[in-house]
Scaffold this motif. Sequence first.
Motif, PDB file in Angstrom:
ATOM      1  N   ALA A 192       6.405  -1.744  -1.372  1.00 32.03           N
ATOM      2  CA  ALA A 192       7.388  -1.058  -2.405  1.00 32.03           C
ATOM      3  C   ALA A 192       6.423  -0.549  -3.579  1.00 32.03           C
ATOM      4  O   ALA A 192       6.777   0.465  -4.156  1.00 32.03           O
ATOM      5  CB  ALA A 192       8.590  -1.844  -2.639  1.00 32.03           C
ATOM      6  N   ASP A 193       5.781  -1.479  -3.858  1.00 33.31           N
ATOM      7  CA  ASP A 193       4.992  -0.969  -5.131  1.00 33.31           C
ATOM      8  C   ASP A 193       3.549  -0.031  -4.912  1.00 33.31           C
ATOM      9  O   ASP A 193       3.647   0.959  -5.518  1.00 33.31           O
ATOM     10  CB  ASP A 193       4.037  -2.248  -5.647  1.00 33.31           C
ATOM     11  N   ARG A 194       3.352   0.048  -3.797  1.00 30.04           N
ATOM     12  CA  ARG A 194       2.192   1.004  -3.213  1.00 30.04           C
ATOM     13  C   ARG A 194       2.817   2.384  -2.937  1.00 30.04           C
ATOM     14  O   ARG A 194       2.084   3.343  -3.406  1.00 30.04           O
ATOM     15  CB  ARG A 194       1.503   0.199  -1.763  1.00 30.04           C
ATOM     16  N   VAL A 219       9.947   3.523   0.853  1.00 30.07           N
ATOM     17  CA  VAL A 219       9.842   2.336   1.858  1.00 30.07           C
ATOM     18  C   VAL A 219      11.261   1.982   2.615  1.00 30.07           C
ATOM     19  O   VAL A 219      11.558   1.778   3.656  1.00 30.07           O
ATOM     20  CB  VAL A 219       9.266   0.954   1.199  1.00 30.07           C
ATOM     21  N   PHE A 220      12.253   1.888   1.540  1.00 32.44           N
ATOM     22  CA  PHE A 220      13.836   1.631   1.948  1.00 32.44           C
ATOM     23  C   PHE A 220      14.234   2.486   3.066  1.00 32.44           C
ATOM     24  O   PHE A 220      14.604   2.495   4.128  1.00 32.44           O
ATOM     25  CB  PHE A 220      14.646   1.754   0.877  1.00 32.44           C
ATOM     26  N   PRO A 226      14.875  -6.901   1.159  1.00 38.96           N
ATOM     27  CA  PRO A 226      14.160  -7.220  -0.161  1.00 38.96           C
ATOM     28  C   PRO A 226      13.824  -5.955  -1.009  1.00 38.96           C
ATOM     29  O   PRO A 226      14.113  -5.972  -2.258  1.00 38.96           O
ATOM     30  CB  PRO A 226      12.816  -7.918   0.096  1.00 38.96           C
ATOM     31  N   VAL A 227      13.653  -4.939  -0.421  1.00 42.30           N
ATOM     32  CA  VAL A 227      13.338  -3.742  -1.063  1.00 42.30           C
ATOM     33  C   VAL A 227      14.798  -3.255  -1.448  1.00 42.30           C
ATOM     34  O   VAL A 227      14.662  -2.519  -2.757  1.00 42.30           O
ATOM     35  CB  VAL A 227      12.655  -2.539  -0.033  1.00 42.30           C
ATOM     36  N   ALA A 228      15.816  -3.195  -1.015  1.00 36.05           N
ATOM     37  CA  ALA A 228      17.123  -2.744  -1.555  1.00 36.05           C
ATOM     38  C   ALA A 228      17.431  -3.528  -2.840  1.00 36.05           C
ATOM     39  O   ALA A 228      17.984  -2.849  -3.718  1.00 36.05           O
ATOM     40  CB  ALA A 228      18.365  -2.996  -0.472  1.00 36.05           C
ATOM     41  N   ARG A 229      17.208  -5.012  -2.827  1.00 36.52           N
ATOM     42  CA  ARG A 229      17.374  -5.668  -4.292  1.00 36.52           C
ATOM     43  C   ARG A 229      16.326  -5.342  -4.875  1.00 36.52           C
ATOM     44  O   ARG A 229      16.857  -5.221  -6.264  1.00 36.52           O
ATOM     45  CB  ARG A 229      17.182  -7.280  -3.609  1.00 36.52           C
ATOM     46  N   LEU A 230      15.137  -4.710  -4.638  1.00 33.18           N
ATOM     47  CA  LEU A 230      14.366  -4.441  -5.595  1.00 33.18           C
ATOM     48  C   LEU A 230      14.860  -3.041  -6.359  1.00 33.18           C
ATOM     49  O   LEU A 230      14.698  -2.974  -7.533  1.00 33.18           O
ATOM     50  CB  LEU A 230      12.788  -4.160  -5.199  1.00 33.18           C
ATOM     51  N   VAL A 231      15.207  -2.180  -5.588  1.00 33.41           N
ATOM     52  CA  VAL A 231      15.666  -0.898  -5.985  1.00 33.41           C
ATOM     53  C   VAL A 231      16.753  -1.070  -6.896  1.00 33.41           C
ATOM     54  O   VAL A 231      17.022  -0.471  -7.879  1.00 33.41           O
ATOM     55  CB  VAL A 231      16.419   0.130  -4.858  1.00 33.41           C
ATOM     56  N   ALA A 284       5.926   4.970  -7.530  1.00 34.62           N
ATOM     57  CA  ALA A 284       4.714   3.942  -6.838  1.00 34.62           C
ATOM     58  C   ALA A 284       3.828   3.636  -7.705  1.00 34.62           C
ATOM     59  O   ALA A 284       3.285   4.442  -8.840  1.00 34.62           O
ATOM     60  CB  ALA A 284       4.353   4.515  -5.670  1.00 34.62           C
ATOM     61  N   SER A 285       3.134   2.411  -7.901  1.00 31.63           N
ATOM     62  CA  SER A 285       2.306   1.874  -8.877  1.00 31.63           C
ATOM     63  C   SER A 285       0.660   1.751  -7.965  1.00 31.63           C
ATOM     64  O   SER A 285       0.794   2.104  -6.621  1.00 31.63           O
ATOM     65  CB  SER A 285       2.540   0.592  -9.486  1.00 31.63           C
ATOM     66  N   ARG A 286      -0.113   1.245  -8.347  1.00 26.72           N
ATOM     67  CA  ARG A 286      -1.595   0.834  -7.873  1.00 26.72           C
ATOM     68  C   ARG A 286      -1.641  -0.701  -7.885  1.00 26.72           C
ATOM     69  O   ARG A 286      -2.257  -1.288  -8.703  1.00 26.72           O
ATOM     70  CB  ARG A 286      -2.740   1.493  -8.769  1.00 26.72           C
TER      71      ARG A 286
END
Length: 472
Positions: A63-65, A71-72, A111-116, A184-186
């Motif tokens: 998700a970060d990358r 990703v979701f 987990p990505v849904a929760r992150l969003v 997205a981050s690095r």
Amino acid sequence: MNRIVPLILAVALFMEQMDSTVIATSLPAIAHDLGVGPITLKLALTAYMVSLAIFIPLSGWMADRFGAKRVFRLAILVFIAGSILCAIASSLFGFVGARFLQGMGGAMMTPVARLVLVRSTQRSELVGAMAMLTIPALVGPLAGPPLGGFITTYFSWHWIFLINVPIGVIGFILSGLFLPEIEASRPPALDGKGFVLSAVAASGTMFGFSVISLPALPPIVGILSVVLGFVCALLYWRHARSHPSPILDLKLFSDSAFRAAAVGGSLFRISIGAVPFLMPLMLQVGFGLTPFQSGMITFAGAIGAITTKVFARRALALMGFRTTLIVAGIAGAVLTFVNGLFTPATPSIVMIAVLVVAGLIRSLFFTSVNALSFADIPDRDASKATSMSAVLQQMSLAFGVATAGSILEIEGWITGTHLELSDFHLAFMLISAITLVSILPFIGMSKDAGATVSGHRRPGERQAEAVGGAQG
């Protein structure tokens, strides 16, 4: 907050959570078509859980990358592909492989849904948003068995999986239109060694628990698998202490709120895993009900779970995280104990009423504990927190099923008889004791813990605010 965001995420999670249990009542029909025994086909259930255990730790880094929204949406497509392959599978190998692919999609989806949600929601609105995600997590496993039985009885087991296709396509389209773009981050390079160790630790443990509780293989296989999982967990702990960016960051446990939510939530979740396993068995073996009849009674817990969003926010604002979680933990333990008092003479309406209240209490607990997990976590660490929380959630649910199954197995071994109603009664009472222990991590919390999320204020503070407002 755009209110359609948690709704889209909740529908996707309901699809994933329901599919984890929907084939339970359909195993005989699927096994017959594939030419194998129902016990052998339980490997498909295990394959799904093992896939979750392997790929959940990877979800935060991905998700970060690549961006959480991307990703979701990719996870939805993978889940749809796995569903189609399940429906057209003509062999055991093909079906188990398709379930593993489904698990890959589910591992990224949850987990990505929760992150969003965390990254797109103000902290003051997080409780209400988390309630939307708690509902499918509780309703899905309860809805799965009766829905699977209904579809298999009146249609065909293939539709259990094909129904995911239109739901998934709609979710994919709506998520593209309405989910916020999260840059997205690095992130640091992927922790490859940590990924392997965590994957073997989680999958070995979950596979072992599944084999012990549902002995499709000799129990010694499950025991050795659990031992391997614990050894790799210990090796991962040593690795993570020295690695600058471990795939599962153990430093999260230095946050007192996250630590309490992780430990207390995992203990309580054992009950969530055990009760859906014990209740249908008790109703069928002890009461003589059909699978569909038992499924309709156990589904009553979903009604209580759905109502939580109405009052969860108010309860937390009034009592705060600490008091709410302690009260809900005690109530959950009492209601689990009450399940052990049911007999064939107990009126169905009484059982349904208890299960409705129990569903409400469990949903309140998990809405609260999920929000508490992120209450004091900086946004930069949110992806790490979602991965860690999801891994603990899956492992504690699997441990709940294994614990319940082991209790029944030990009772049968001691008495030397087939399962009787008293065996289920004792199992519920022992599980209720574990549920009660879940309140211990919250007793030492500050009454103000997570106040920025719960909105809780002490009486003196509320009075001062009221006076200040009147003077203004």
